[in-house]
Scaffold this motif. Structure first.
Motif, mmCIF file in Angstrom:
data_model
loop_
_atom_site.group_PDB
_atom_site.id
_atom_site.type_symbol
_atom_site.label_atom_id
_atom_site.label_comp_id
_atom_site.label_asym_id
_atom_site.label_seq_id
_atom_site.Cartn_x
_atom_site.Cartn_y
_atom_site.Cartn_z
ATOM 1 N N SER A 15 0.750 -1.040 0.175
ATOM 2 C CA SER A 15 0.060 -0.054 0.022
ATOM 3 C C SER A 15 0.792 1.269 0.085
ATOM 4 O O SER A 15 0.624 2.213 -0.412
ATOM 5 N N GLN A 18 1.957 1.710 -3.653
ATOM 6 C CA GLN A 18 0.361 2.291 -4.234
ATOM 7 C C GLN A 18 0.353 3.869 -3.722
ATOM 8 O O GLN A 18 0.103 4.584 -4.879
ATOM 9 N N ILE A 22 0.038 6.887 -6.447
ATOM 10 C CA ILE A 22 -1.073 7.657 -6.434
ATOM 11 C C ILE A 22 -0.526 9.219 -6.580
ATOM 12 O O ILE A 22 -1.171 9.991 -7.284
ATOM 13 N N ASP A 34 -9.006 7.152 -12.569
ATOM 14 C CA ASP A 34 -8.043 6.133 -12.244
ATOM 15 C C ASP A 34 -7.312 6.309 -11.064
ATOM 16 O O ASP A 34 -7.015 5.599 -10.304
ATOM 17 N N ASN A 37 -9.652 4.930 -8.271
ATOM 18 C CA ASN A 37 -9.621 3.444 -8.190
ATOM 19 C C ASN A 37 -8.415 3.000 -7.597
ATOM 20 O O ASN A 37 -8.299 2.263 -6.737
ATOM 21 N N GLN A 38 -7.338 3.580 -7.558
ATOM 22 C CA GLN A 38 -6.044 3.328 -7.281
ATOM 23 C C GLN A 38 -6.081 3.608 -5.440
ATOM 24 O O GLN A 38 -5.581 2.850 -4.547
ATOM 25 N N ALA A 41 -8.037 0.842 -3.898
ATOM 26 C CA ALA A 41 -7.346 -0.209 -3.908
ATOM 27 C C ALA A 41 -6.267 -0.139 -2.553
ATOM 28 O O ALA A 41 -5.990 -1.097 -1.813
#
Length: 88
Positions: A15, A18, A22, A34, A37-38, A41
């Motif tokens: 994470s 991620q 982001i 997009d 969505n990330q 997640a």
């Protein structure tokens, strides 16, 4: 370190990557959906890590507390935490 903690660390490290991605997406002006969505997640991975830590806590700390006749305090901690989680 036990299995739950190791899995939680893996999820947190993923994470972290991620979230760094982001930030870069936002800086680059990427499409908002997009990016969103990330974010979802990354949030799912944080939730997974939290559940793994709580599982470890229940299986070890809470179990040990009940064996030593002071488990009620641990239950109160869990209830307080669950109320924070469920308020979202």
């Amino acid at each position: 370190m036990n299995e739950e903690k190791e899995a939680a660390i893996r999820a947190l490290k993923t994470s972290k990557g991620q979230i760094e991605g982001i930030i870069k997406m936002i800086e680059e002006g990427r499409y908002c959906v997009d990016v969103s969505n990330q974010i979802v997640a990354a949030g799912s991975l944080l939730k997974k890590a939290n559940m793994l830590i709580l599982k470890q806590h229940l299986n070890h700390c809470v179990k040990e507390a009940f064996l030593h006749n002071n488990g009620e305090e641990k239950v109160d901690e869990i209830i307080a935490l669950l109320s924070k989680i469920s308020d979202k």
